[in-house]
Design an enzyme around this catalytic site. Sequence first.
Site, short mmCIF file in Angstrom:
data_model
loop_
_atom_site.label_atom_id
_atom_site.label_comp_id
_atom_site.label_asym_id
_atom_site.label_seq_id
_atom_site.Cartn_x
_atom_site.Cartn_y
_atom_site.Cartn_z
N HIS A 79 25.77 17.50 12.80
CA HIS A 79 24.52 16.88 13.23
C HIS A 79 24.80 15.54 13.89
CE1 HIS A 79 20.67 14.62 12.30
NE2 HIS A 79 20.22 15.67 12.94
N HIS A 100 19.57 10.24 20.38
CA HIS A 100 18.46 10.69 19.55
C HIS A 100 17.17 9.93 19.83
CE1 HIS A 100 15.87 10.62 15.93
NE2 HIS A 100 16.18 11.89 15.85
N GLU A 124 25.42 19.33 17.29
CA GLU A 124 24.00 19.10 17.53
C GLU A 124 23.80 17.74 18.17
OE1 GLU A 124 19.93 17.63 16.85
OE2 GLU A 124 21.81 16.76 16.14
N ASP A 138 20.72 15.39 20.96
CA ASP A 138 19.39 15.28 21.56
C ASP A 138 19.58 14.75 22.97
OD1 ASP A 138 17.75 15.29 18.75
OD2 ASP A 138 19.51 14.01 18.63
#
Length: 743
Positions: free
Chosen positions: A22, A64, A49, A51
């Site tokens: 993450h 993020h 992972e 964003d």
Amino acid sequence: MTPAIRLRHAYLDHPAPLPFAHRGGAADGLENTAAAFRHAVGLGYRYLETDVHTTSDGKLVAFHDPTLDRVTDSRGAIAELPWRAVRQARVGGREPLPLFEELLEEFPEARWNVDLKAESALEPLLDLLRRTHAWDRVCVGSFSEARVARAQRLAGGRMASSLGTRGVAGLRMRSYGRGALPLDRLLGTAVRRNAVCVQVPERYTGIPVVDALFLRAAHALGMQVHVWTVNDADRMKALLDLGVDGIMTDQIETLRTVLTERGAGSDAPDRPRRTGSGRRGGVQSTEAVAGVVDETAARRREQRGWYWYDWANSVYSTSVLTVFLGPYLTSVAKAAADPHGFVHPLGVPVRAGSFYAYTVSVSLLLSVLVMPLAGALADRTGRKKPLLGACAYTGAAATTGMFFLGGDRYLLGGALLVVANVGFVVSSMLYNSFLPQIATPAERDAVSSRGWAFGYASGALVLVADLVLYGAHDSFGVSEGTAVRICLASAGLWWGAFSLIPLRRLRDRRAAAAGSGAGPAGAETGGGPLGQGWHQLRETLRDMRRHPLTLSFLLAYLIYNDGVQTVITQASVYGSEELGLDQTTLIMAVLLVQVLAAAGALLMGRLARRHGARRTILGSLAAWTLTVTAGCFLPARAPVWFFALAAGIGLVLGGSQALSRSLFSHLVPRGKEAEYFSAYEMSDRGVSWLGPLVFGVAYQLSGSYRAAIVSLAAFFVIGFVLLARVPVGRAIAAAGNPVPDRI
């Protein structure tokens, strides 16, 4: 075991359960950076992972937050800044933000789970996937079901996607119908069938999301279930036992260990993988992975060394401050008093019976003045360990010197007490500030609790030896006064001897770069280290205003910890004056508190792992309230009931202090540990007069120590209310730190 699911997209071409790093493994504070992703791939992670946001000139940035404020040394909304400005920001003061295209290039074998944070990022992402032919390497998700459905349509069915919030709600409704009754359609939340997976938290606002029904419903539609963000090893194991298909975590080493121990398929991250080719690529060698393992072992070694400073200095707190020094120094002052019962330090008339209390107050005042300077110097220079050693050995030497306290040398006793107490308080602040550096967020409750347990065990052990000497001093051929002085001096020797262990095992970290702190690179002031330290202190005070939630926690801690400290210092007065108990009973009660506080610290550390530190502290404050209220009704001259009160205090004392320390460590911005822990200690020492004042006023107005002791319940009630109002998760995120699953 995870049931076999028909492959719906090449993105899911690896055996489940899938381990996801993450944000690259956000536990180290360098989330969504190339360095974090290199570390994860080096550990064997294939699924990563991140964003994405777009800059004002259309560049797709892997990050993020919508703004740079939380984790970088810059400020501003990414959507309002050009790439040339965004690329100057440094995560954690040192790592640049990557473009998502750069990550695709550097890690050609990685699979990416991408959260579309904004509508503006949709078309740039799809354009990138078309140009790089990366359809099989990326799964797109979003909280907005409409946004991800639109992306799926524009991609023409080539893109892997996960369900949005509306789709998850529909799947949850569908699971209750068990396939026989399509509740999702009846309630207008039909599940989008072209999603390949559903990615959800284990619980949402306290309501379970992932259970056997939910898994069955997802698997019936051919969708995998990936759970975020799971950082606790026990929860990882429980979810894997339930049959989830993937886990996203910040604690990538923990998940790696769990999967490796279970032999969880060929995709358990247990071997190095190629990280790319070209100028930034290369192969993560076995030596690199071994280096990560060595780093973990080094952190464990530091933790074990760190515990020993609690073992070293807690004897000063127990034997010197709590038991022996107060009565002995008072007797020395009375021996030097004039016929009216006054001594005259620096020409000021002071009643001999108050000299000890006033000296403690002076030492705390000096500590409050010294702590911010020491903290600023430690963070500014990066030489925290030498400062810790200097304070520890100054305090230990002053304590050892108390052997020479006798006759009418009350001024010597006062001076030694001031020096020893300042050394104790400042060294404790520096010691506490190591906690965020030697323990990951998931480890801190346990590490802090073990430290407190070490301290209480040490205090109990030495206090037993002291009681043997004090109680049988005639058998040892020494007077009572000499026995007390030996007990005082031995505490100093113990403190100094066992401080060698942490000073050998702890290591300093490099100070943050000059330009990455609170002020500009060239903002040093003159005057050498002292001038720089005071300048950094001013910057710290300004910086703390940017973290109002951290200050809210400090206010709550200030209130309830003042109640804790007042109970510790005034319980013996209550026992002797109100309950008529003798000195031996009081000392045995102190010993009982020490033993049970060690056990209580470990017990509450376990409770924190299950329920979170904040809830456990709130529970301890409720227990404190009940304990001091019950203390008001104890019968006089009944040692058994006083021992019961001591047992109640001991069980909550160690845990409430240990968990407060570990919880605060989550609220400290990276690189400012010593400065912020100086504020933490100041909130403890700086208003330590308030509890005794309330206790004294209650006694003066009522003439009863029972009213005085029950008045302290107000501190725990007010502290409970204030702490309950602090959104701890938001406070941790605002400080730029990863939020644990349970806090």
